[in-house]
Design a protein around this motif. Structure first.
Motif, PDB file in Angstrom:
ATOM      1  N   LYS A 138       0.834  -1.207   0.000  1.00 50.41           N
ATOM      2  CA  LYS A 138       0.000   0.000   0.000  1.00 50.41           C
ATOM      3  C   LYS A 138       0.867   1.256   0.000  1.00 50.41           C
ATOM      4  O   LYS A 138       0.673   2.182  -0.790  1.00 50.41           O
ATOM      5  CB  LYS A 138      -0.858  -0.014   1.276  1.00 50.41           C
ATOM      6  CG  LYS A 138      -2.166   0.680   1.143  1.00 50.41           C
ATOM      7  CD  LYS A 138      -3.186  -0.278   0.680  1.00 50.41           C
ATOM      8  CE  LYS A 138      -4.572   0.138   0.544  1.00 50.41           C
ATOM      9  NZ  LYS A 138      -5.404  -0.965   0.079  1.00 50.41           N
ATOM     10  N   ILE A 142       1.335   4.305  -2.905  1.00 51.46           N
ATOM     11  CA  ILE A 142       1.025   5.716  -2.636  1.00 51.46           C
ATOM     12  C   ILE A 142       2.249   6.576  -2.903  1.00 51.46           C
ATOM     13  O   ILE A 142       2.167   7.645  -3.494  1.00 51.46           O
ATOM     14  CB  ILE A 142       0.541   5.884  -1.180  1.00 51.46           C
ATOM     15  CG1 ILE A 142      -0.789   5.146  -1.001  1.00 51.46           C
ATOM     16  CG2 ILE A 142       0.393   7.352  -0.806  1.00 51.46           C
ATOM     17  CD1 ILE A 142      -1.250   5.029   0.413  1.00 51.46           C
ATOM     18  N   GLU A 147       2.029  10.712  -3.613  1.00 51.67           N
ATOM     19  CA  GLU A 147       1.023  11.123  -2.618  1.00 51.67           C
ATOM     20  C   GLU A 147       1.494  10.838  -1.200  1.00 51.67           C
ATOM     21  O   GLU A 147       0.684  10.602  -0.300  1.00 51.67           O
ATOM     22  CB  GLU A 147      -0.282  10.351  -2.871  1.00 51.67           C
ATOM     23  CG  GLU A 147      -0.995  10.702  -4.158  1.00 51.67           C
ATOM     24  CD  GLU A 147      -1.649  12.073  -4.089  1.00 51.67           C
ATOM     25  OE1 GLU A 147      -2.286  12.366  -3.071  1.00 51.67           O
ATOM     26  OE2 GLU A 147      -1.479  12.860  -5.053  1.00 51.67           O
ATOM     27  N   GLU A 430      -4.793   8.855   2.873  1.00 50.99           N
ATOM     28  CA  GLU A 430      -4.952   7.533   2.248  1.00 50.99           C
ATOM     29  C   GLU A 430      -4.736   6.425   3.277  1.00 50.99           C
ATOM     30  O   GLU A 430      -5.366   5.378   3.228  1.00 50.99           O
ATOM     31  CB  GLU A 430      -3.933   7.374   1.114  1.00 50.99           C
ATOM     32  CG  GLU A 430      -4.200   8.250  -0.104  1.00 50.99           C
ATOM     33  CD  GLU A 430      -5.458   7.832  -0.833  1.00 50.99           C
ATOM     34  OE1 GLU A 430      -5.654   6.618  -1.033  1.00 50.99           O
ATOM     35  OE2 GLU A 430      -6.270   8.716  -1.170  1.00 50.99           O
TER      36      GLU A 430
END
Lengths: 728, 240
Positions: A138, A142, A147, A430
């Motif tokens: 994950k 990102i 991000e 996120e």
């Protein structure tokens, strides 16, 4: 021979006589009494070799030393550590109940991955390798999308190696969003920064003070380092020192004080300035701190704006009381004014803290015995400089999601703003990591916090317990509990001499858990590149040993060490910092809601028997809560009999409590100790998670209140909310 | 004439006195037999120790007598029945051919399992007892309470009280509760026997002059020997 009734009776009599001269009845009486002592539900400690281990309690920020009594490999009792500078043998109810958090049913036993909907409680057990690769994947995605700043973390405090590992992790990853749970330390730190120009914390030499003026601080309800404050309070009592408690409710602290002065909630700053006015006007400020600036402006402010009559009107305290209180305070040889309501979990209004701190300066007890010391912790964390790659540098350039450092330049972290920022669409995250904190329960307007979390796609909890936040996470990577792990525990909590303690693995991990420090490093290493290089240690233990250096041996042997010093005042004391100017036209932080729809004011209260942070009450502790606080499954709302009569509410009745943020079903408890028009609810109840001993008992105060931003600090300054109470 | 004589005759004519006495004796005898013979058999279940232990053999083999296995720990607490770790020091493998030892090694040592010994002298949890105070300080002999267990070749049958779960040794073998020797019973009265009667066992120094505010006979305790006779707060000496 005729065997009749008589013969039978004769047989029975013979039998009875015979029985009486056998051991049978006597032996049976003896045995049955012993049997009754050994019913299987009577707890009996195991038999084996006894030993004692010293460690540190981490259940609150108080940092008490503990001694654990072990029988073979099982801990059977937690006691206060004798000779420890904070608690010297004493321990509170939570500390004593700690074993239930080690062996109790609320532990998360293995890494868990959510399979049902969030909060549904459907989990799949996964291995540590799977769990870490899940997070890594994950995070890598990102980061490659640029991000990185959309990853955040919430931890319990700023100091210590574990929070700093998180901070380092986020910095290396490229996110400024390192957030901590709020407390009065945030506001005290800011007050000292603004008025004394030091980056330090307030340390109170409570033991040596002789007149304690507390603006709602729960001295024996868990404020500061609770056991230390208990001991200080006992010493004051024994030596005839005076304690004056100012708060709208007769709390335990107020009940044990020498004088309780009920005040309209939220007007404490006004009272402090009114007291300053009396002190200055009566020339009682002869001991005033010698080097200062802004005194004339401050004097003008209090004399022009805070006349006794005006203060009396705003606070609801009569003029004579204000005058005599100010005189007694100023004439005491070592007066000490403290603030931060209840246990100090809400940072509070900066104006109030500055006004109270100015009182201390007026009577000249800054950096004096029995006064307030500016204390700093030794920063023993000297890690190699972080090499940031371009992604990290870009990410760190971004503004924090909570506005700390930008919108509110003095603040380091403003978790109270997170929910609103996310829910209003001004920002998004996120991924969020939560460690040692339970924001979905303990942040004001916890429902809004939950809504905000619902919009964060990936929530990772490092909780050892199935708390509200863990329950709503996507992945739980359970940490060892404090009795199973090494960790440094730096403690400020209002101590005049900061201390660092060391928790240690008293027992081996009971379940398939991992130290959160190790997990952070494993994730960083799996991400590779600069992230891996940022963590050159083999394990958390190696990192801790290296970080503590020579301290390690001392800590292992003694369990604690003094860690920091009192700051010497270099500059002038500023009575009138820029931030105080808003006080010239004072508008107190008001309670949310309109007075027409919500005629009452609801305030929270803390008790030493209820934990309201990351830790929920263990079963022993929840059993100790009085039935005027929790009755059956309902929280009791305290209401003055007068107000009760007006509303037609009688003792023990169910009522519906409505605030602009939420509603709850409560039981009425008529109590003379609360001001008319004000109602109070305990904090620390109304859990939906943990175990059956805690969940579903009472209502969560945080669901009823919202945060109120302090205009200067941005910290939460909410002290209450407007409310309506109706019969059910 | 119906007189008292007639009535007397009637009674004897019934022949009731005989059976009444007979039945009285029958009832008496039956309960006596039950109470003294059958009841103890019903009350106690017979259990065998998991391993038949030969104390004589072990005492001969070890160097420091009883204390080789039943020792005081560094902090002064008493180890009681040895844990497997101690046994393993010698019995990592079977040393002889005794089937008991073979069983011990195979079932317990090999699997790292503690032997579930049945403890004859186990007291309820509400009793605090310090071996150190009695053995070290008061210099009492182990046998005073535990008898000649160190001279046994086989482990006795462990008789467990079905109601209380404690060993028969606590009440004593004699169901009447009487005993001849100090080690035959371990009830509270047996502790109290010393604690309620024995005076201070300590050296006293007689003061050279009579001081009227000192208790006669002007003695001052010199040793640090605690009183054996418990008086004030006596209960809490053992029931902490």
């Amino acid at each position: 021979m005729n065997i009749g009734r008589r013969s039978f009776l004769s047989f029975v009599i013979g039998g009875a006589a015979g029985t009486a001269i056998t051991p049978l009845p006597w032996k049976l009486i003896d045995d049955s009494s012993i049997w009754s002592q050994n019913w299987p539900w009577t707890p009996v400690p195991p038999d084996g070799e006894y030993s004692q281990v010293n460690s540190v309690c981490t259940l609150c920020p108080g940092g008490c030393g503990i001694t654990l009594r072990k029988v073979d490999d099982r801990v059977v009792k937690i006691e206060g550590m004798k000779g420890h500078p904070i608690n010297d043998g004493g321990l509170c109810l939570m500390g004593l109940s700690g074993l239930q958090l080690l062996y109790g049913p609320t532990r998360v036993k293995t890494p868990l991955k959510r399979v049902g909907k969030r909060g549904e409680g459907k989990w799949e057990k996964i291995s540590w390798d799977e769990a870490i690769s899940e997070v890594t994947k994950k995070l890598a995605d990102i980061r490659s999308n640029g991000e990185s700043h959309a990853v955040g973390s919430i931890v319990d405090s700023e100091s210590g190696t574990v929070p700093n590992l998180f901070k380092r992790f986020l910095t290396a990853y490229g996110s400024p969003n390192f957030m901590t749970m709020p407390s009065i330390q945030d506001t005290y730190g800011m007050t000292l920064q603004l008025m004394q120009g030091v980056s330090a914390q307030a340390g109170f030499d409570a033991e040596n003070a002789d007149f304690i003026l507390s603006f709602g601080s729960g001295i024996i309800d868990g404020w500061g380092s609770p056991v230390r404050m208990f001991k200080a309070n006992s010493a004051w009592k024994a030596n005839g020192k005076k304690v004056v408690q100012i708060e709208p409710r007769l709390s335990n602290t107020a009940a044990k004080s020498d004088k309780w002065i009920p005040i309209k909630p939220g007007t404490e700053a006004v009272l402090a300035l009114g007291l300053a006015n009396v002190i200055i006007t009566n020339s009682l400020d002869s001991k005033k701190i010698s080097r200062s600036t802004g005194f004339e402006s401050f004097k003008k402010l209090v004399q022009n704006e805070y006349s006794i009559d005006k203060v009396s009107k705003i606070t609801g305290i009569n003029s004579a009381t204000i005058v005599s209180l100010a005189k007694n305070f100023a004439r005491a040889s070592k007066p000490l004014a403290i603030c931060g309501k209840g246990q100090g979990s809400i940072p509070g209004s900066l104006n109030e803290f500055m006004a109270v701190h100015a009182l201390n300066a007026l009577v000249g007890n800054i950096n004096k015995e029995g006064g307030v010391w500016a204390v700093t912790e030794t920063d023993y964390i000297k890690w190699p400089k972080l090499e940031m790659d371009s992604v990290a540098e870009n990410g760190m350039q971004k503004e924090r999601i909570d506005g700390a450092g930008s919108e509110y330049p003095h603040a380091n972290s403003l978790l109270n703003r997170l929910a609103e920022v996310i829910n209003s669409g001004d920002g998004s995250l996120e991924v969020i990591f939560v460690s040692g904190a339970n924001p979905l329960y303990s942040m004001p307007d916890s429902k809004a916090m939950k809504t905000a979390f619902d919009s964060i796609p990936f929530v990772v909890s490092f909780s050892s317990y199935m708390d509200e936040t863990a329950d709503n996470a996507d992945l739980i990577l359970p940490n060892h509990v404090y009795l199973e792990r090494y960790e440094d525990v730096p403690t400020l909590a209002g101590l005049s001499k900061p201390i660092v303690g060391l928790t240690r693995p008293v027992v081996k991990p009971q379940f398939d858990t991992k130290h959160v420090g190790d997990v952070v490093m494993l994730i960083a290493k799996a991400l590779g590149g600069g992230m891996a290089d940022a963590f050159p240690w083999e394990s958390y233990e190696a990192c801790l040993k290296e970080t503590l250096g020579v301290k390690w041996d001392v800590l292992v042997e003694k369990g604690f060490e003094f860690n920091g010093d009192k700051c010497i005042l270099e500059g002038d004391f500023n009575f009138y910092p820029e931030a105080m100017k808003s006080l010239s036209n004072f508008t107190p932080v008001s309670a949310e809601g309109s007075a027409i729809s919500y005629p009452l004011i609801l305030i929270p209260y803390d008790t030493i028997r209820l934990a309201n942070g990351y830790i929920g009450d263990p079963p022993f502790a929840i059993k100790a809560v009085e039935d005027t606080v929790l009755k059956g499954k309902n929280s009791c709302v305290e209401i003055n009999p007068k107000t009760g009569k007006e509303l037609g509410l009688t003792e023990g009745r169910y009522a519906s409590l409505l605030t602009p943020r939420g509603k709850a079903k409560v039981k009425v408890h008529l109590y003379e100790g609360i001001m008319p028009g004000i109602i109070a609810l305990p904090r620390g109840l109304g859990h939906t998670a943990y175990d059956k001993y805690l969940a579903g008992k009472g209502c969560n105060f945080n669901e009823l209140i919202g945060p109120a931003e302090d205009p200067v600090s941005g910290l939460d300054a909410a002290w209450g909310i407007r409310a309506r109470l109706t019969k059910v | 004439m119906s007189t008292q004589d007639d009535k007397a005759k009637e009674v004897s004519a019934d022949g009731a006195a005989g059976p009444i006495i007979l039945f009285f004796i029958l009832g008496l005898a039956a309960t006596l037999v039950f109470g003294w013979v059958i009841f103890p058999k019903l009350l106690y279940s017979q259990k065998k120790q998991p391993i038949d232990f030969n104390h004589i053999l072990h005492v001969e083999a070890v160097e420091e007598g009883c204390e080789s296995c039943h020792f005081f720990r560094e902090d002064g607490s008493f180890s009681g029945i040895p844990k497997l770790a101690q046994c393993v020091e010698c019995h990592e493998d079977a040393q002889g051919e005794d089937p008991n030892e073979v069983k011990f090694v195979e079932e317990y040592v090999a699997n790292g399992r503690e032997v579930p010994w049945l403890v004859y002298a186990r007291q309820p949890d509400c009793v605090f007892f310090s071996h150190a105070a009695h053995v070290k300080k008061a210099e009492m002999d182990c046998g005073t309470c535990h008898g000649h267990i160190g001279e046994s070749e086989h482990s006795r049958v462990y008789e467990e009280n079905r109601i209380t779960g404690y060993s028969r040794d606590i009440w004593g073998k004699n169901i009447s509760g009487l005993r001849k020797h100090t080690w035959e019973r371990m009830k509270m009265d047996d502790c109290a026997e010393c604690h309620a009667t024995k005076e201070i066992k300590t050296d006293v120094e007689t003061l050279p002059w009579p001081i009227n505010w000192l208790p006669r006979p002007y003695e001052k305790q010199t040793g640090n020997q605690a009183r054996v006779k418990t008086v004030k707060e006596a209960c809490f000496v053992c029931h902490k």
